[in-house]
Design a protein around this motif. Structure first.
Motif, PDB file in Angstrom:
ATOM      1  N   TRP A   1       0.800  -1.110  -0.010  1.00 51.96           N
ATOM      2  CA  TRP A   1       0.215   0.082  -0.021  1.00 51.96           C
ATOM      3  C   TRP A   1       0.732   1.279   0.037  1.00 51.96           C
ATOM      4  O   TRP A   1       0.526   2.315  -0.550  1.00 51.96           O
ATOM      5  CB  TRP A   1      -1.043   0.120   1.092  1.00 51.96           C
ATOM      6  N   ILE A   2       1.993   1.278   0.573  1.00 54.92           N
ATOM      7  CA  ILE A   2       3.037   2.283   0.909  1.00 54.92           C
ATOM      8  C   ILE A   2       3.462   2.552  -0.585  1.00 54.92           C
ATOM      9  O   ILE A   2       3.452   3.798  -1.206  1.00 54.92           O
ATOM     10  CB  ILE A   2       3.894   2.250   1.726  1.00 54.92           C
ATOM     11  N   PHE A   3       3.985   1.567  -1.272  1.00 53.79           N
ATOM     12  CA  PHE A   3       4.324   1.773  -2.675  1.00 53.79           C
ATOM     13  C   PHE A   3       3.281   2.073  -3.659  1.00 53.79           C
ATOM     14  O   PHE A   3       3.462   2.960  -4.484  1.00 53.79           O
ATOM     15  CB  PHE A   3       4.915   0.227  -3.305  1.00 53.79           C
ATOM     16  N   SER A   4       1.930   1.734  -3.491  1.00 50.34           N
ATOM     17  CA  SER A   4       0.927   2.151  -4.254  1.00 50.34           C
ATOM     18  C   SER A   4       0.721   3.536  -4.063  1.00 50.34           C
ATOM     19  O   SER A   4       0.541   4.307  -5.341  1.00 50.34           O
ATOM     20  CB  SER A   4      -0.497   1.408  -3.913  1.00 50.34           C
ATOM     21  N   ILE A   5       0.641   4.087  -2.925  1.00 54.76           N
ATOM     22  CA  ILE A   5       0.662   5.634  -2.952  1.00 54.76           C
ATOM     23  C   ILE A   5       1.682   6.357  -3.382  1.00 54.76           C
ATOM     24  O   ILE A   5       1.367   7.323  -4.060  1.00 54.76           O
ATOM     25  CB  ILE A   5       0.473   5.930  -1.243  1.00 54.76           C
ATOM     26  N   LEU A   6       2.811   5.884  -3.399  1.00 59.50           N
ATOM     27  CA  LEU A   6       4.027   6.584  -3.811  1.00 59.50           C
ATOM     28  C   LEU A   6       4.167   6.783  -5.463  1.00 59.50           C
ATOM     29  O   LEU A   6       4.259   7.771  -5.969  1.00 59.50           O
ATOM     30  CB  LEU A   6       5.327   5.990  -3.336  1.00 59.50           C
ATOM     31  N   PHE A   7       3.617   5.398  -5.803  1.00 59.15           N
ATOM     32  CA  PHE A   7       3.521   5.531  -7.356  1.00 59.15           C
ATOM     33  C   PHE A   7       2.319   6.206  -8.090  1.00 59.15           C
ATOM     34  O   PHE A   7       2.329   6.501  -9.233  1.00 59.15           O
ATOM     35  CB  PHE A   7       3.495   3.868  -7.911  1.00 59.15           C
ATOM     36  N   SER A   8       1.271   6.350  -7.176  1.00 57.00           N
ATOM     37  CA  SER A   8       0.300   7.218  -7.659  1.00 57.00           C
ATOM     38  C   SER A   8       0.610   8.700  -7.769  1.00 57.00           C
ATOM     39  O   SER A   8      -0.292   9.461  -8.483  1.00 57.00           O
ATOM     40  CB  SER A   8      -1.020   6.995  -6.899  1.00 57.00           C
ATOM     41  N   ILE A   9       1.632   9.146  -7.282  1.00 59.54           N
ATOM     42  CA  ILE A   9       1.846  10.656  -6.882  1.00 59.54           C
ATOM     43  C   ILE A   9       2.151  11.222  -8.452  1.00 59.54           C
ATOM     44  O   ILE A   9       1.811  12.332  -8.851  1.00 59.54           O
ATOM     45  CB  ILE A   9       3.370  10.794  -6.054  1.00 59.54           C
ATOM     46  N   PRO A  10       3.301  10.520  -9.412  1.00 58.25           N
ATOM     47  CA  PRO A  10       3.281  11.153 -10.614  1.00 58.25           C
ATOM     48  C   PRO A  10       2.145  11.373 -11.462  1.00 58.25           C
ATOM     49  O   PRO A  10       2.066  12.676 -12.084  1.00 58.25           O
ATOM     50  CB  PRO A  10       4.392  10.014 -11.425  1.00 58.25           C
ATOM     51  N   ASN A  11       1.375  10.296 -11.646  1.00 58.09           N
ATOM     52  CA  ASN A  11      -0.144  11.018 -12.345  1.00 58.09           C
ATOM     53  C   ASN A  11      -0.839  11.919 -11.674  1.00 58.09           C
ATOM     54  O   ASN A  11      -1.507  12.762 -12.342  1.00 58.09           O
ATOM     55  CB  ASN A  11      -0.857   9.602 -12.652  1.00 58.09           C
ATOM     56  N   THR A  12      -0.919  11.813 -10.276  1.00 49.93           N
ATOM     57  CA  THR A  12      -1.715  12.835  -9.473  1.00 49.93           C
ATOM     58  C   THR A  12      -1.098  14.235 -10.178  1.00 49.93           C
ATOM     59  O   THR A  12      -1.926  15.178 -10.157  1.00 49.93           O
ATOM     60  CB  THR A  12      -1.577  12.448  -8.045  1.00 49.93           C
TER      61      THR A  12
END
Length: 416
Positions: free
Chosen positions: A170-181
């Protein structure tokens, strides 16, 4: 203001490459309809009905999955912890993402939740996308280790280890969502004379489109294509191992409610992964289609709109179908689901099998009274079994006593 207008013009030119000042319309409603599309989708009513059905099935099913795993201690296995993570991800999509999307079908603009609401919407969808595929991939790797290296799996596959992996995912998922966000934000429309169009705020891409396109292509490769390829290879290897493993016969004989067979669990997870891959394929096709097309035409726009509708339906179906798979293919989940049903449904369901099957089972198991109670896994207890066995034993005892009486009578006659 100038940067906002430049970004707006870039986005408008991408969607409307032939737009010019000659297309300017005096009405703000007509201008917005031209620039952003109709305010209300033509499919808003049928899509709302479909989404409502998916919402009800998905929320109830995933809540049952979470309650079953939390309530029953024997269901707290490492594999089920990953399924719990997947259920939480599905609930977030259904409870937070779907209502917002339904609202936008009825009112595409203005976006009412501001910049931070736009960020939350984007990070939510990106995070659950990544968390879902990582959970499915991890549970497939765990199942592969359990099949290929069973002794190693017994030592390393623990609940604490599964919890640590889930938190990390879940931590990795949040971090990888930052570029598109970071590429999204609130976009405002302006008339050619520079004045702001009222109620034109939309949550969309505000950075140059080539950045967004690169992010979409990379994330689709890393979080769909490669994981599904790895999962496919793993299940092929597991299939070969299970087919050639002759010890499965003994494994099948030792199946209990507390320990399902390796083959049944692997079958359930295989169906889960297959359905997951099918449901998520249109979603990634939709994103890749948009990122690769540069010169838009009316026919390409129509194809994209069709793919977009299909991808939305399958995207939410993937969040609702998993509990159905568990109920159909897992005896443990099925019995646990039944225990959570209201008492009136459990009583109604318990009466029918007893009336239909009790006489037949009593006849079949008559020869072996002691073994029957332990051999019938998970079967309801029938009170008349003991009486049948007792009457059978008493009959044997009477016959035995009668034979003894005849033997004694003959011996007395011989002596007399």
């Amino acid at each position: 203001m100038d940067d906002q207008q430049n970004t707006s013009s870039l986005w408008s030119d991408h969607l409307n490459p032939h737009f010019s000042v000659s297309n300017y319309l005096n009405s703000s409603e007509e201008y917005l309809a031209y620039m952003c599309g109709p305010k209300r989708s033509r499919l808003s009513l049928p899509m709302t009905l479909v989404y409502t059905a998916i919402f009800l099935v998905g929320v109830i099913g995933n809540l049952l999955v979470c309650l079953v795993i939390l309530k029953h201690h024997n269901m707290r296995t490492p594999t089920n912890y990953y399924l719990f993570s997947l259920a939480v991800s599905d609930l977030l999509v259904l409870l937070l993402g779907m209502p917002l999307e339904v609202y936008e079908m009825w009112s595409n603009y203005p976006f009412l939740f501001g910049t931070w609401g736009c960020y939350f919407k984007t990070v939510l969808f990106e995070t659950v996308c990544f968390a879902s595929i990582l959970s499915v991939t991890t549970v497939s790797v765990e199942r592969y280790i359990a099949i290929i290296h069973p002794f190693q799996a017994k030592l390393k596959s623990t609940r604490s280890r599964a919890l640590k992996i889930i938190v990390t995912l879940w931590i990795f998922s949040i971090l990888f969502s930052i570029p598109n966000t970071s590429t999204h934000g609130i976009l405002l429309q302006y008339f050619p004379n520079g004045t702001l169009v009222p109620d034109s705020a939309t949550c969309t891409v505000v950075q140059p489109l080539w950045i967004y396109n690169c992010i979409i292509q990379v994330t689709s490769l890393l979080f769909y294509v490669l994981p599904m390829a790895v999962i496919s290879v793993l299940y092929c290897l597991m299939g070969v191992k299970l087919r050639d493993d002759h010890s499965l016969e003994a494994d099948k004989m030792s199946v209990t409610v507390q320990r399902p067979s390796r083959k049944s669990v692997t079958k359930m997870l295989f169906v889960l992964v297959m359905v997951f891959g099918i449901c998520w394929a249109p979603f990634h096709v939709d994103r890749l289609f948009f990122s690769f097309v540069v010169d838009w035409t009316e026919s390409l726009a129509n194809v994209f709109n069709l793919i977009h509708v299909i991808s939305g339906i399958f995207f939410y179906i993937s969040s609702a179908v998993n509990p159905i798979i568990y109920n159909v293919l897992s005896r443990r989940f099925r019995s646990s689901f039944q225990n959570l049903l209201p008492p009136i449904f459990k009583q109604w369901k318990a009466k029918l099998p007893v009336q239909n099957l009790a006489p037949r089972k009593s006849v079949l198991y008559l020869p072996d009274c002691n073994q029957k109670s332990s051999a019938q896994e998970g079967s309801p207890s029938f009170p008349h079994r003991t009486s049948i066995c007792s009457s059978h034993l008493s009959t044997v005892l009477i016959i035995f006593q009668h034979n003894i009486f005849i033997m004694l009578h003959k011996r007395d006659q011989e002596r007399g």
